[in-house]
Write a protein that holds these residues in place. Sequence first.
Motif, mmCIF file in Angstrom:
data_model
loop_
_atom_site.group_PDB
_atom_site.id
_atom_site.type_symbol
_atom_site.label_atom_id
_atom_site.label_comp_id
_atom_site.label_asym_id
_atom_site.label_seq_id
_atom_site.Cartn_x
_atom_site.Cartn_y
_atom_site.Cartn_z
ATOM 1 N N ALA A 1 -2.271 36.943 9.522
ATOM 2 C CA ALA A 1 -3.418 36.070 9.340
ATOM 3 C C ALA A 1 -3.645 35.529 7.940
ATOM 4 N N THR A 2 -3.111 36.098 6.901
ATOM 5 C CA THR A 2 -3.248 35.889 5.762
ATOM 6 C C THR A 2 -2.497 34.237 5.370
ATOM 7 N N PRO A 3 -3.162 33.282 4.832
ATOM 8 C CA PRO A 3 -2.545 32.191 4.759
ATOM 9 C C PRO A 3 -1.156 32.198 3.898
ATOM 10 N N GLY A 4 0.080 31.674 4.679
ATOM 11 C CA GLY A 4 1.329 31.780 4.052
ATOM 12 C C GLY A 4 2.201 30.580 4.541
ATOM 13 N N PRO A 5 3.456 30.551 4.209
ATOM 14 C CA PRO A 5 4.256 29.291 4.699
ATOM 15 C C PRO A 5 4.316 29.052 6.348
ATOM 16 N N VAL A 6 4.084 30.517 7.108
ATOM 17 C CA VAL A 6 4.146 30.240 8.587
ATOM 18 C C VAL A 6 2.574 29.364 8.950
ATOM 19 N N VAL A 7 1.743 30.242 8.600
ATOM 20 C CA VAL A 7 0.322 29.636 8.768
ATOM 21 C C VAL A 7 0.281 28.203 8.419
ATOM 22 N N ALA A 8 0.756 27.840 7.356
ATOM 23 C CA ALA A 8 0.487 26.353 6.801
ATOM 24 C C ALA A 8 1.363 25.564 7.596
ATOM 25 N N PHE A 9 2.708 26.012 7.944
ATOM 26 C CA PHE A 9 3.480 25.245 8.794
ATOM 27 C C PHE A 9 2.863 24.889 10.301
ATOM 28 N N TRP B 1 10.401 33.728 17.559
ATOM 29 C CA TRP B 1 11.725 33.820 17.730
ATOM 30 C C TRP B 1 12.389 34.260 16.552
ATOM 31 N N ALA B 2 11.865 33.753 15.283
ATOM 32 C CA ALA B 2 12.433 34.387 13.950
ATOM 33 C C ALA B 2 12.138 35.928 13.824
ATOM 34 N N SER B 3 10.699 36.056 14.319
ATOM 35 C CA SER B 3 10.216 37.607 13.970
ATOM 36 C C SER B 3 11.294 38.469 14.887
ATOM 37 N N LEU B 4 11.542 37.849 16.037
ATOM 38 C CA LEU B 4 12.236 38.965 16.839
ATOM 39 C C LEU B 4 13.659 39.279 16.290
ATOM 40 N N VAL B 5 14.438 38.273 15.566
ATOM 41 C CA VAL B 5 15.679 38.321 14.849
ATOM 42 C C VAL B 5 15.340 39.201 13.669
ATOM 43 N N LEU B 6 14.426 39.107 12.917
ATOM 44 C CA LEU B 6 14.114 39.927 11.903
ATOM 45 C C LEU B 6 13.729 41.341 12.316
ATOM 46 N N ILE B 7 12.989 41.549 13.360
ATOM 47 C CA ILE B 7 12.839 42.958 13.928
ATOM 48 C C ILE B 7 14.269 43.685 14.401
ATOM 49 N N ALA B 8 14.976 42.796 15.205
ATOM 50 C CA ALA B 8 16.266 43.214 15.467
ATOM 51 C C ALA B 8 17.271 43.790 14.318
ATOM 52 N N THR B 9 17.233 43.200 13.313
ATOM 53 C CA THR B 9 18.045 43.449 12.105
ATOM 54 C C THR B 9 17.374 44.734 11.409
ATOM 55 N N TRP C 1 19.673 34.402 -1.004
ATOM 56 C CA TRP C 1 20.186 33.240 -0.882
ATOM 57 C C TRP C 1 19.582 32.452 0.440
ATOM 58 N N ILE C 2 19.041 33.381 1.400
ATOM 59 C CA ILE C 2 18.244 32.915 2.777
ATOM 60 C C ILE C 2 17.021 32.336 2.192
ATOM 61 N N SER C 3 16.581 33.260 1.329
ATOM 62 C CA SER C 3 15.158 32.608 0.858
ATOM 63 C C SER C 3 15.193 31.623 0.374
ATOM 64 N N LEU D 1 13.091 24.802 16.291
ATOM 65 C CA LEU D 1 14.096 25.129 15.603
ATOM 66 C C LEU D 1 13.323 25.223 13.879
ATOM 67 N N HIS D 2 12.607 24.205 13.814
ATOM 68 C CA HIS D 2 11.956 24.190 12.495
ATOM 69 C C HIS D 2 10.957 25.625 12.218
ATOM 70 N N GLY D 3 10.260 25.836 13.290
ATOM 71 C CA GLY D 3 9.603 27.142 13.246
ATOM 72 C C GLY D 3 10.492 28.244 13.022
ATOM 73 N N PHE D 4 11.621 28.123 13.686
ATOM 74 C CA PHE D 4 12.641 29.365 13.404
ATOM 75 C C PHE D 4 12.974 29.530 12.136
ATOM 76 N N LEU D 5 13.384 28.439 11.291
ATOM 77 C CA LEU D 5 13.809 28.291 9.978
ATOM 78 C C LEU D 5 12.660 28.878 9.016
ATOM 79 N N VAL D 6 11.525 28.260 9.275
ATOM 80 C CA VAL D 6 10.378 28.795 8.383
ATOM 81 C C VAL D 6 10.318 30.107 8.490
ATOM 82 N N GLY D 7 10.120 30.668 9.828
ATOM 83 C CA GLY D 7 9.957 32.002 9.876
ATOM 84 C C GLY D 7 11.000 33.049 9.377
ATOM 85 N N ILE D 8 12.181 32.645 9.596
ATOM 86 C CA ILE D 8 13.442 33.373 9.210
ATOM 87 C C ILE D 8 13.536 33.412 7.736
ATOM 88 N N SER D 9 13.129 32.526 6.894
ATOM 89 C CA SER D 9 13.160 32.618 5.715
ATOM 90 C C SER D 9 11.987 33.011 5.107
#
Length: 231
Positions: free
Chosen positions: A35-43, A65-73, A91-93, A138-146
């Motif tokens: 809930a805290t404002p950050g890149p995902v909320v702003a996006f 989708w990005a969260s699922l990938v991070l959880i799996a990792t 580098w990903i960040s 795709l944009h949402g995934f890229l924002v979330g994954i990074s």
Amino acid sequence: KYVPFQQKNLSHYKEKLLNFTLLSIYLMSIILIIATPGPVVAFVLNSSARGGFKHALLSIIGTNWASLVLIATATLMIMGIITVNHSLLSWISLAGCVFLAWIAIDGLRSELRKNDNTGVDNTYTEISSKSVGVKRILHGFLVGISNPKDIIFFIAFFPQFINITSHVKISLSVLAVLWIICDFLILLSYALIMKSKRFQQHHKWISILSSGFLLAVAVGASVYTSINLLK
């Protein structure tokens, strides 16, 4: 050794209370983090202001989708199957910061070109309609994954809660499901708030402010990440 029935029940409830307490801490933590404002909320706010509720919903699906990938990792790391190179994460960040900056600049240019303060960005809507939502997801995934906040949480903080049950796999499943549900509902709440007439009247300024916030986050995070890489 004989253990009285009352003593066994007391031990059971103590164990249950400990698990419930740990689970409650986890829930409060992820609610605050999401809930805290950050890149995902702003996006999500930016997507809603520029393209409407549908585009915000597609963006939320991408971030989930990005969260699922991070959880799996994180799960594979806990299991000892993989190890993550911290330099690679940096580098990903950094790549994510560049992408955030591009989205922010594109949003600012689009809004500043418009002279009216009503309606959504028609060009933005048209482009997204032609791509059938793939671009938004795709944009949402890229924002979330990074997103540095989510990366730090799943890599460092997430493993601290695997003892909510006596089985690691069950614990990881419960933690993952709770994160996805909370993530989706909280971000959806932001998108629904943006549908109200009060916010729609000021959608242009919300888009400009969210784009400016994204740009500030991108610049700040890129400087911090670059310093770490140089070290």
